[in-house]
Scaffold this motif. Structure first.
Motif, PDB file in Angstrom:
ATOM      1  N   VAL A 137       0.815  -1.211   0.000  1.00  0.00           N
ATOM      2  CA  VAL A 137       0.000   0.000   0.000  1.00  0.00           C
ATOM      3  C   VAL A 137       0.849   1.262   0.000  1.00  0.00           C
ATOM      4  CG1 VAL A 137      -1.987  -1.118   1.016  1.00  0.00           C
ATOM      5  CG2 VAL A 137      -0.346   0.008   2.505  1.00  0.00           C
ATOM      6  N   GLY A 138       2.139   1.115   0.187  1.00  0.00           N
ATOM      7  CA  GLY A 138       3.075   2.215   0.048  1.00  0.00           C
ATOM      8  C   GLY A 138       2.749   3.460   0.840  1.00  0.00           C
ATOM      9  N   LYS A 139       2.574   4.561   0.128  1.00  0.00           N
ATOM     10  CA  LYS A 139       2.475   5.869   0.759  1.00  0.00           C
ATOM     11  C   LYS A 139       1.121   6.189   1.371  1.00  0.00           C
ATOM     12  CE  LYS A 139       5.968   7.765  -2.235  1.00  0.00           C
ATOM     13  NZ  LYS A 139       6.316   8.775  -3.221  1.00  0.00           N
ATOM     14  N   ILE A 140       0.113   5.348   1.200  1.00  0.00           N
ATOM     15  CA  ILE A 140      -1.211   5.736   1.696  1.00  0.00           C
ATOM     16  C   ILE A 140      -1.457   5.387   3.152  1.00  0.00           C
ATOM     17  CG2 ILE A 140      -2.202   5.524  -0.609  1.00  0.00           C
ATOM     18  CD1 ILE A 140      -3.706   3.063   0.478  1.00  0.00           C
ATOM     19  N   LEU A 141      -0.729   4.443   3.708  1.00  0.00           N
ATOM     20  CA  LEU A 141      -1.007   3.969   5.058  1.00  0.00           C
ATOM     21  C   LEU A 141      -0.280   4.821   6.092  1.00  0.00           C
ATOM     22  CD1 LEU A 141      -2.586   1.677   6.395  1.00  0.00           C
ATOM     23  CD2 LEU A 141      -0.500   0.335   6.377  1.00  0.00           C
ATOM     24  N   ARG A 142      -1.033   5.268   7.114  1.00  0.00           N
ATOM     25  CA  ARG A 142      -0.448   6.089   8.175  1.00  0.00           C
ATOM     26  C   ARG A 142      -0.304   5.316   9.498  1.00  0.00           C
ATOM     27  NH1 ARG A 142       0.169   9.704   4.772  1.00  0.00           N
ATOM     28  NH2 ARG A 142      -1.015  11.582   4.393  1.00  0.00           N
ATOM     29  N   VAL A 143      -1.274   4.441   9.784  1.00  0.00           N
ATOM     30  CA  VAL A 143      -1.270   3.704  11.054  1.00  0.00           C
ATOM     31  C   VAL A 143      -1.489   2.220  10.759  1.00  0.00           C
ATOM     32  CG1 VAL A 143      -2.421   3.398  13.272  1.00  0.00           C
ATOM     33  CG2 VAL A 143      -2.189   5.699  12.303  1.00  0.00           C
ATOM     34  N   LEU A 144      -0.642   1.377  11.327  1.00  0.00           N
ATOM     35  CA  LEU A 144      -0.764  -0.066  11.168  1.00  0.00           C
ATOM     36  C   LEU A 144      -0.772  -0.701  12.546  1.00  0.00           C
ATOM     37  CD1 LEU A 144      -0.779  -2.679   9.493  1.00  0.00           C
ATOM     38  CD2 LEU A 144       1.718  -2.507   9.357  1.00  0.00           C
ATOM     39  N   ASP A 145      -1.845  -1.430  12.844  1.00  0.00           N
ATOM     40  CA  ASP A 145      -1.962  -2.101  14.138  1.00  0.00           C
ATOM     41  C   ASP A 145      -2.020  -3.607  13.924  1.00  0.00           C
ATOM     42  OD1 ASP A 145      -2.448  -2.970  16.695  1.00  0.00           O
ATOM     43  OD2 ASP A 145      -4.163  -1.640  17.044  1.00  0.00           O
ATOM     44  N   THR A 160       3.058   6.652  10.380  1.00  0.00           N
ATOM     45  CA  THR A 160       3.365   7.440  11.572  1.00  0.00           C
ATOM     46  C   THR A 160       3.272   6.601  12.842  1.00  0.00           C
ATOM     47  OG1 THR A 160       1.089   8.207  11.807  1.00  0.00           O
ATOM     48  CG2 THR A 160       2.595   9.597  10.521  1.00  0.00           C
ATOM     49  N   ALA A 161       2.547   5.479  12.786  1.00  0.00           N
ATOM     50  CA  ALA A 161       2.413   4.638  13.972  1.00  0.00           C
ATOM     51  C   ALA A 161       2.367   3.167  13.580  1.00  0.00           C
ATOM     52  CB  ALA A 161       1.147   5.009  14.743  1.00  0.00           C
ATOM     53  N   LEU A 162       3.141   2.371  14.294  1.00  0.00           N
ATOM     54  CA  LEU A 162       3.157   0.920  14.112  1.00  0.00           C
ATOM     55  C   LEU A 162       3.044   0.277  15.486  1.00  0.00           C
ATOM     56  CD1 LEU A 162       3.608  -1.744  12.564  1.00  0.00           C
ATOM     57  CD2 LEU A 162       6.068  -1.318  12.731  1.00  0.00           C
ATOM     58  N   ALA A 163       2.003  -0.516  15.666  1.00  0.00           N
ATOM     59  CA  ALA A 163       1.807  -1.244  16.921  1.00  0.00           C
ATOM     60  C   ALA A 163       1.734  -2.735  16.617  1.00  0.00           C
ATOM     61  CB  ALA A 163       0.522  -0.791  17.605  1.00  0.00           C
ATOM     62  N   ALA A 164       2.499  -3.500  17.354  1.00  0.00           N
ATOM     63  CA  ALA A 164       2.456  -4.963  17.228  1.00  0.00           C
ATOM     64  C   ALA A 164       2.686  -5.583  18.601  1.00  0.00           C
ATOM     65  CB  ALA A 164       3.476  -5.446  16.209  1.00  0.00           C
ATOM     66  N   ASP A 165       2.057  -5.002  19.605  1.00  0.00           N
ATOM     67  CA  ASP A 165       2.194  -5.512  20.964  1.00  0.00           C
ATOM     68  C   ASP A 165       1.592  -6.909  21.078  1.00  0.00           C
ATOM     69  OD1 ASP A 165       3.139  -2.996  22.467  1.00  0.00           O
ATOM     70  OD2 ASP A 165       1.406  -2.279  21.341  1.00  0.00           O
ATOM     71  N   ASN A 166       2.212  -7.747  21.879  1.00  0.00           N
ATOM     72  CA  ASN A 166       1.691  -9.084  22.183  1.00  0.00           C
ATOM     73  C   ASN A 166       1.391  -9.905  20.927  1.00  0.00           C
ATOM     74  OD1 ASN A 166       1.649  -8.442  25.019  1.00  0.00           O
ATOM     75  ND2 ASN A 166      -0.156  -7.200  24.576  1.00  0.00           N
ATOM     76  N   SER A 167       2.293  -9.877  19.973  1.00  0.00           N
ATOM     77  CA  SER A 167       2.089 -10.587  18.702  1.00  0.00           C
ATOM     78  C   SER A 167       3.249 -11.499  18.339  1.00  0.00           C
ATOM     79  CB  SER A 167       1.849  -9.578  17.578  1.00  0.00           C
ATOM     80  OG  SER A 167       0.627  -8.922  17.765  1.00  0.00           O
ATOM     81  N   LYS A 168       4.091 -11.809  19.308  1.00  0.00           N
ATOM     82  CA  LYS A 168       5.253 -12.664  19.085  1.00  0.00           C
ATOM     83  C   LYS A 168       6.122 -12.171  17.925  1.00  0.00           C
ATOM     84  CE  LYS A 168       3.687 -16.741  21.440  1.00  0.00           C
ATOM     85  NZ  LYS A 168       3.377 -18.147  21.379  1.00  0.00           N
ATOM     86  N   VAL A 169       6.361 -10.852  17.886  1.00  0.00           N
ATOM     87  CA  VAL A 169       7.372 -10.305  16.988  1.00  0.00           C
ATOM     88  C   VAL A 169       8.691 -10.807  17.551  1.00  0.00           C
ATOM     89  CG1 VAL A 169       8.494  -8.207  16.156  1.00  0.00           C
ATOM     90  CG2 VAL A 169       6.009  -8.284  16.385  1.00  0.00           C
ATOM     91  N   SER A 170       9.499 -11.436  16.709  1.00  0.00           N
ATOM     92  CA  SER A 170      10.676 -12.106  17.238  1.00  0.00           C
ATOM     93  C   SER A 170      11.954 -11.728  16.503  1.00  0.00           C
ATOM     94  CB  SER A 170      10.475 -13.627  17.154  1.00  0.00           C
ATOM     95  OG  SER A 170      10.262 -14.012  15.817  1.00  0.00           O
ATOM     96  N   GLY A 171      13.064 -11.942  17.205  1.00  0.00           N
ATOM     97  CA  GLY A 171      14.386 -11.756  16.615  1.00  0.00           C
ATOM     98  C   GLY A 171      14.842 -10.315  16.595  1.00  0.00           C
ATOM     99  N   ARG A 172      15.688 -10.039  15.646  1.00  0.00           N
ATOM    100  CA  ARG A 172      16.237  -8.689  15.482  1.00  0.00           C
ATOM    101  C   ARG A 172      15.266  -7.855  14.660  1.00  0.00           C
ATOM    102  NH1 ARG A 172      21.643  -9.021  16.703  1.00  0.00           N
ATOM    103  NH2 ARG A 172      22.496 -11.121  16.728  1.00  0.00           N
ATOM    104  N   LEU A 173      15.042  -6.628  15.082  1.00  0.00           N
ATOM    105  CA  LEU A 173      14.190  -5.740  14.290  1.00  0.00           C
ATOM    106  C   LEU A 173      14.923  -5.357  13.014  1.00  0.00           C
ATOM    107  CD1 LEU A 173      12.622  -3.388  16.984  1.00  0.00           C
ATOM    108  CD2 LEU A 173      11.593  -5.357  15.835  1.00  0.00           C
ATOM    109  N   THR A 174      14.184  -5.182  11.956  1.00  0.00           N
ATOM    110  CA  THR A 174      14.768  -4.887  10.649  1.00  0.00           C
ATOM    111  C   THR A 174      15.313  -3.463  10.551  1.00  0.00           C
ATOM    112  OG1 THR A 174      14.309  -4.756   8.291  1.00  0.00           O
ATOM    113  CG2 THR A 174      12.475  -4.272   9.745  1.00  0.00           C
ATOM    114  N   GLN A 175      16.372  -3.325   9.755  1.00  0.00           N
ATOM    115  CA  GLN A 175      16.917  -2.000   9.456  1.00  0.00           C
ATOM    116  C   GLN A 175      15.897  -1.149   8.703  1.00  0.00           C
ATOM    117  OE1 GLN A 175      19.700  -0.495  10.326  1.00  0.00           O
ATOM    118  NE2 GLN A 175      20.855  -2.175  11.203  1.00  0.00           N
TER     119      GLN A 175
END
Length: 161
Positions: free
Chosen positions: A78-86, A107-122
């Motif tokens: 979706v490229g440039k149109i998305l502002r908030v991703l939960d 502008t906002a990214l939330a992924a609390d309690n979703s088993k995001v794992s490992g090293r965060l991406t560059q």
């Protein structure tokens, strides 16, 4: 109702006269239907705005509590149109892909309690509009140096990792 539809085959894209596909009340369907994806990024973006309980005005995509297993790659189309991703409260999002950098207006990214794992991406460092990053309650083991390039970042939540 108890709908259990999990995926729509890519071959549905061969139905060139198909104009409407209703997928409401299918909680296990977590990514856009294949026929939408096959039509390209513009149609995928339009669909995600509806599918993800998004409101066009704030350009928000809410995929929380959807039992996601893996980061849905279609989101980055979706490229440039998305502002908030939960992506909060999902089964196992896993690694956030480098392609997250395609969401240049995020502008906002939330992924609390979703088993995001490992090293965060560059790739997070390329999100220069990012103000809020919330990844609490996950399995993150490393923050990339490049995150320092997200100079608009105001809130960084990393508790319970």
């Amino acid at each position: 109702s108890n709908n259990q539809l999990k995926e729509i085959p890519l071959e549905i894209g061969n139905c060139l006269k198909l104009k409407t596909l209703e997928v409401k009340n299918n909680p296990a369907l977590t990514v856009p239907p294949a026929y939408i994806v096959r039509q390209g990024p513009t149609k995928t973006a339009e669909y995600l705005m509806k599918f993800g309980e998004a409101r066009k005005g704030d350009r928000r995509l809410d995929l929380s509590n959807r039992k996601l297993t893996g980061f849905p790659p279609e989101v980055t189309w979706v490229g440039k149109i998305l502002r908030v991703l939960d992506l909060s409260n999902n089964t196992s999002v896993g690694a956030i892909p480098y392609s997250i950098c395609e969401l240049s207006a995020l502008t906002a990214l939330a992924a609390d309690n979703s088993k995001v794992s490992g090293r965060l991406t560059q790739g997070l460092g390329f999100l220069t509009a990012l103000k809020h990053l919330s990844l609490g309650g996950n399995e993150v083991i490393s923050i990339p140096n490049g995150l320092g390039n997200a100079t608009n970042l105001e809130t960084l939540v990393l508790d319970r990792n």
